[in-house]
Design a protein around this motif. Structure first.
Motif, PDB file in Angstrom:
ATOM      1  N   ARG A   1       0.837  -1.197   0.000  1.00 42.60           N
ATOM      2  CA  ARG A   1       0.000   0.000   0.000  1.00 42.60           C
ATOM      3  C   ARG A   1       0.867   1.239   0.000  1.00 42.60           C
ATOM      4  NH1 ARG A   1      -3.774   0.365   4.870  1.00 42.60           N
ATOM      5  NH2 ARG A   1      -3.980   2.501   4.159  1.00 42.60           N
TER       6      ARG A   1
ATOM      7  N   ASP B   1       0.342   5.433   1.110  1.00 40.49           N
ATOM      8  CA  ASP B   1      -0.504   6.452   1.736  1.00 40.49           C
ATOM      9  C   ASP B   1       0.198   7.795   1.648  1.00 40.49           C
ATOM     10  OD1 ASP B   1      -2.702   4.745   3.040  1.00 40.49           O
ATOM     11  OD2 ASP B   1      -0.854   3.759   3.680  1.00 40.49           O
TER      12      ASP B   1
ATOM     13  N   GLN C   1       0.155  12.062   2.753  1.00 37.63           N
ATOM     14  CA  GLN C   1      -0.351  13.140   3.600  1.00 37.63           C
ATOM     15  C   GLN C   1      -0.291  14.451   2.812  1.00 37.63           C
ATOM     16  OE1 GLN C   1       1.911  14.780   7.015  1.00 37.63           O
ATOM     17  NE2 GLN C   1       0.153  14.086   8.216  1.00 37.63           N
TER      18      GLN C   1
ATOM     19  N   PHE D   1       4.783  10.864   2.456  1.00 39.75           N
ATOM     20  CA  PHE D   1       4.066   9.656   2.067  1.00 39.75           C
ATOM     21  C   PHE D   1       4.736   8.446   2.683  1.00 39.75           C
ATOM     22  CE2 PHE D   1       7.101  10.219  -1.373  1.00 39.75           C
ATOM     23  CZ  PHE D   1       7.507   8.936  -1.707  1.00 39.75           C
ATOM     24  N   TRP D   2       3.983   7.342   2.696  1.00 40.70           N
ATOM     25  CA  TRP D   2       4.442   6.089   3.287  1.00 40.70           C
ATOM     26  C   TRP D   2       4.236   4.962   2.290  1.00 40.70           C
ATOM     27  CZ3 TRP D   2       1.513   9.760   5.610  1.00 40.70           C
ATOM     28  CH2 TRP D   2       2.052  10.387   6.740  1.00 40.70           C
TER      29      TRP D   2
ATOM     30  N   SER E   1       6.173  -0.063   7.246  1.00 43.01           N
ATOM     31  CA  SER E   1       5.945   1.198   6.531  1.00 43.01           C
ATOM     32  C   SER E   1       7.190   2.073   6.582  1.00 43.01           C
ATOM     33  CB  SER E   1       4.764   1.959   7.148  1.00 43.01           C
ATOM     34  OG  SER E   1       3.569   1.273   6.886  1.00 43.01           O
TER      35      SER E   1
ATOM     36  N   ARG F   1       2.211   4.840   9.584  1.00 45.50           N
ATOM     37  CA  ARG F   1       1.532   5.820   8.735  1.00 45.50           C
ATOM     38  C   ARG F   1       0.983   6.937   9.619  1.00 45.50           C
ATOM     39  NH1 ARG F   1      -3.951   6.335   6.393  1.00 45.50           N
ATOM     40  NH2 ARG F   1      -4.683   4.934   8.003  1.00 45.50           N
TER      41      ARG F   1
ATOM     42  N   THR G   1      -1.466  10.377  10.582  1.00 46.99           N
ATOM     43  CA  THR G   1      -2.911  10.566  10.713  1.00 46.99           C
ATOM     44  C   THR G   1      -3.293  11.979  10.299  1.00 46.99           C
ATOM     45  OG1 THR G   1      -2.671  11.250  13.024  1.00 46.99           O
ATOM     46  CG2 THR G   1      -3.062   8.901  12.614  1.00 46.99           C
TER      47      THR G   1
ATOM     48  N   VAL H   1      -4.536  12.413   5.466  1.00 50.97           N
ATOM     49  CA  VAL H   1      -3.874  11.211   4.953  1.00 50.97           C
ATOM     50  C   VAL H   1      -4.874  10.437   4.104  1.00 50.97           C
ATOM     51  CG1 VAL H   1      -2.719   9.052   5.555  1.00 50.97           C
ATOM     52  CG2 VAL H   1      -2.319  11.109   6.929  1.00 50.97           C
ATOM     53  N   ARG H   2      -4.447  10.123   2.871  1.00 52.12           N
ATOM     54  CA  ARG H   2      -5.298   9.375   1.947  1.00 52.12           C
ATOM     55  C   ARG H   2      -4.484   8.249   1.314  1.00 52.12           C
ATOM     56  NH1 ARG H   2      -7.492  14.967  -0.677  1.00 52.12           N
ATOM     57  NH2 ARG H   2      -5.324  15.241  -1.202  1.00 52.12           N
ATOM     58  N   THR H   3      -5.173   7.213   0.908  1.00 53.28           N
ATOM     59  CA  THR H   3      -4.533   6.157   0.133  1.00 53.28           C
ATOM     60  C   THR H   3      -4.138   6.739  -1.219  1.00 53.28           C
ATOM     61  OG1 THR H   3      -5.878   4.484   1.227  1.00 53.28           O
ATOM     62  CG2 THR H   3      -4.872   3.860  -0.866  1.00 53.28           C
TER      63      THR H   3
END
Length: 144
Positions: A17, A19, A21, A35-36, A43, A62, A64, A76-78
């Protein structure tokens, strides 16, 4: 520590995945903050460095969302759509090359080569820049 050293344990693993920010402020375009990337349950965070222009890559959870009052919020979004990291999800990381400032030789970024796509990232002028393939010419990086 160089990004290639931090990410050495992720080479050969599949990107599970990604993620991202964003700094979100009314009336302005969203701005990439960090990002992560998650490989094998671990992560790795990509941040603007605290000192000069040196990309920080660290193992961390990740982030928040955060409310910053009049300064907007961190969200934070995918990774999705045209986010460069979204193109690599599900692919194995093949190799990581460190990117250096052309004029100072500092480690300011990394190029992550996946099975079918390259993801480049750099801390340039205290902002995080990322791209599929090469970074724009205005971001002065080179591989060593």
């Amino acid at each position: 520590m160089l990004p290639s050293h931090v990410l050495a344990g992720a080479v050969g693993l599949r990107l599970e995945r990604a993620d991202v920010q964003w700094h979100v402020s009314p009336g302005q375009e969203d701005s990439l903050m960090r990002f992560w990337l998650t490989f094998g349950g671990t992560s790795y965070g990509f941040h603007v460095g605290a000192e000069d222009e040196i990309l920080d890559v660290i193992v961390e959870d990740r982030g928040t969302d955060a409310d910053m009052g009049v300064y907007g919020r961190l969200q934070v979004r995918t990774a999705a759509g045209r986010d460069p990291a979204a193109f690599a999800v599900g692919q194995r990381l093949v190799v990581v090359h460190d990117l250096f400032a052309g004029y100072l030789g500092k480690p300011i970024g990394a190029r992550l080569t996946f099975e079918n796509v390259d993801l480049s990232v750099a801390d340039w002028e205290d902002e995080l820049h990322w791209a599929v393939g090469d970074l724009p010419p205005a971001v002065g990086v080179r591989q060593r």
